[in-house]
Design a protein around this motif. Structure first.
Motif, PDB file in Angstrom:
ATOM      1  N   PRO A 152       1.053  -1.290  -0.010  1.00  0.00           N
ATOM      2  CA  PRO A 152      -0.201   0.048  -0.038  1.00  0.00           C
ATOM      3  C   PRO A 152       0.777   1.416   0.031  1.00  0.00           C
ATOM      4  O   PRO A 152       0.572   2.480  -0.526  1.00  0.00           O
ATOM      5  N   GLU A 153       1.979   1.360   0.633  1.00  0.00           N
ATOM      6  CA  GLU A 153       2.718   2.473   0.870  1.00  0.00           C
ATOM      7  C   GLU A 153       3.485   2.865  -0.598  1.00  0.00           C
ATOM      8  O   GLU A 153       3.521   3.946  -1.012  1.00  0.00           O
ATOM      9  N   CYS A 171       1.156   6.664  -6.985  1.00  0.00           N
ATOM     10  CA  CYS A 171      -0.304   7.574  -7.437  1.00  0.00           C
ATOM     11  C   CYS A 171       0.265   9.111  -7.113  1.00  0.00           C
ATOM     12  O   CYS A 171      -0.067   9.702  -7.910  1.00  0.00           O
ATOM     13  N   LEU A 231      -7.676   4.992  -9.587  1.00  0.00           N
ATOM     14  CA  LEU A 231      -6.218   5.293  -8.945  1.00  0.00           C
ATOM     15  C   LEU A 231      -5.560   6.398  -9.823  1.00  0.00           C
ATOM     16  O   LEU A 231      -5.035   7.168  -9.203  1.00  0.00           O
ATOM     17  N   ILE A 284      -6.770   2.054  -2.590  1.00  0.00           N
ATOM     18  CA  ILE A 284      -5.895   1.504  -1.901  1.00  0.00           C
ATOM     19  C   ILE A 284      -6.255   0.680  -0.725  1.00  0.00           C
ATOM     20  O   ILE A 284      -5.705  -0.490  -0.440  1.00  0.00           O
ATOM     21  N   ARG A 301       0.766   4.136  -2.911  1.00  0.00           N
ATOM     22  CA  ARG A 301       0.251   5.359  -2.730  1.00  0.00           C
ATOM     23  C   ARG A 301       1.333   6.587  -3.287  1.00  0.00           C
ATOM     24  O   ARG A 301       1.038   7.341  -3.828  1.00  0.00           O
ATOM     25  N   VAL A 342      -8.494   7.517  -4.659  1.00  0.00           N
ATOM     26  CA  VAL A 342      -7.311   6.835  -4.378  1.00  0.00           C
ATOM     27  C   VAL A 342      -7.460   5.920  -2.977  1.00  0.00           C
ATOM     28  O   VAL A 342      -6.858   4.892  -2.779  1.00  0.00           O
ATOM     29  N   SER A 343      -7.948   6.764  -1.967  1.00  0.00           N
ATOM     30  CA  SER A 343      -8.207   6.190  -0.617  1.00  0.00           C
ATOM     31  C   SER A 343      -8.983   5.017  -0.571  1.00  0.00           C
ATOM     32  O   SER A 343      -8.604   3.560  -0.088  1.00  0.00           O
ATOM     33  N   THR A 352       1.972   5.783 -11.388  1.00  0.00           N
ATOM     34  CA  THR A 352       1.052   4.456 -11.061  1.00  0.00           C
ATOM     35  C   THR A 352       1.592   3.296 -11.939  1.00  0.00           C
ATOM     36  O   THR A 352       1.766   2.140 -11.432  1.00  0.00           O
TER      37      THR A 352
END
Length: 322
Positions: A141-142, A148, A197, A218, A145, A214-215, A153
């Motif tokens: 996930p990091e 993005c 994303l 993810i 993120r 995005v949130s 991406t």
């Protein structure tokens, strides 16, 4: 409900579409420049397939389900809407990088929906076309993120170079995007839930960018999935090949001129022609021609049908519930 059903297609105009739904698949598109999708079978809220011909002409798929669910689906399937959605996509430009939630997450949304597991069958691919399917090994996930936020991406996505006849399976939670130069048939759960994303910094004709999520994306991504490869066809006793088998649907392929028996197990089938043309025969001498790009829903009550391709290059996809 004792004959196959054909429906009026629903068209979607998006910035990444073109006109091959008409020029290649023979769809009755209008004069607009960018027809991206033809929804062949759909029962999702206001988006409804309408029977195109015969005694049920003008009836919606949801209406048929309400009045004749056992005849349509089969007596063992209980659904409040038709469970699958079939569409054709003309990808003139790359689609947004996106991910779909699973059923558990989607049921908590407002309004609730199904999750979205899907599969792509490549009808045509221009040289150099790409598919983005899954995250590269080790991306969490990091890393996603950060990519993005930096507008990179695609750097963390696994890529495939498809050819006609390839199939890609995209379970819910898999980050993905279809690249440019592709003509695709897609079978999926009956859901329209998408978390974007990245949209390649594009704007529409009015200068507006499409919204990103995005949130949420993810949060719903399956980081254990990793890179996705093409499906390996498995031979069927009937002579066809199983391309995808999962708990949401199956996708089979039948080719050539050999007559194939389909259905007859008290379950519906969806048939669509992705090369050449075919004929469906059922009952006492009944038949229906299916040209390239045409789709038929075989209600469970019809029983077994005989599917025959018109020439050695004919290819028909068959879809249903496990």
């Amino acid at each position: 409900m004792h004959a196959p059903l054909r429906f009026q297609p629903l068209f979607r105009e998006y910035i990444w579409g073109a006109r091959r739904l008409g020029s290649v698949l023979g769809k009755p598109i209008g004069d607009a420049p960018r027809y991206a999708e033809s929804w062949e079978i759909v029962d999702h809220g206001a988006d409804q397939s309408i029977v195109a011909e015969g005694p049920l002409a003008g009836r919606s798929l949801s209406e048929l389900l309400r009045t004749s669910a056992a005849d349509l689906l089969g007596p063992e399937l209980v659904c409040n809407r038709f469970p699958l959605l079939l569409k054709y996509l003309d990808c003139d430009r790359v689609l947004s990088v996106q991910v779909h939630p699973d059923d558990t997450y989607a049921q908590k949304m407002t309004p609730p929906d199904l999750g979205k597991t899907e599969a792509w069958y490549i009808i045509a691919a221009e040289p150099g076309s790409l598919i983005y399917a899954g995250l590269k090994q080790g991306v969490g996930p990091e890393e996603l993120r950060a990519a993005c936020a930096a507008g990179r991406t695609d750097d963390v996505l696994h890529t495939l170079q498809p050819s006609a006849g390839d199939c890609v399976f995209i379970p819910a939670g898999t980050v993905h995007a279809l690249g440019s130069g592709l003509l695709v048939a897609e079978i999926q759960q009956s859901s329209d839930t998408t978390f974007r994303l990245f949209d390649w910094n594009r704007v529409d004709d009015t200068g507006n960018a499409r919204p990103l999520h995005v949130s949420q994306a993810i949060e719903v991504t399956d980081y254990d999935r990793g890179p996705v490869d093409f499906q390996t066809p498995q031979d069927l006793a009937s002579g066809g090949q199983r391309l995808v088998g999962c708990d949401k649907f199956f996708l089979d392929r039948f080719g050539g001129t050999a007559a194939t028996e389909v259905g007859g197990d008290n379950r519906f089938r969806i048939l669509t022609v992705v090369a050449g043309q075919a004929t469906i025969a059922w009952g006492d001498g009944n038949s229906m021609a299916l040209p390239l790009g045409q789709t038929a829903l075989i209600p469970a009550a019809v029983g077994q049908v005989t599917l025959t391709g018109s020439d050695p290059e004919s290819v028909v996809l068959c879809m249903g519930m496990p």
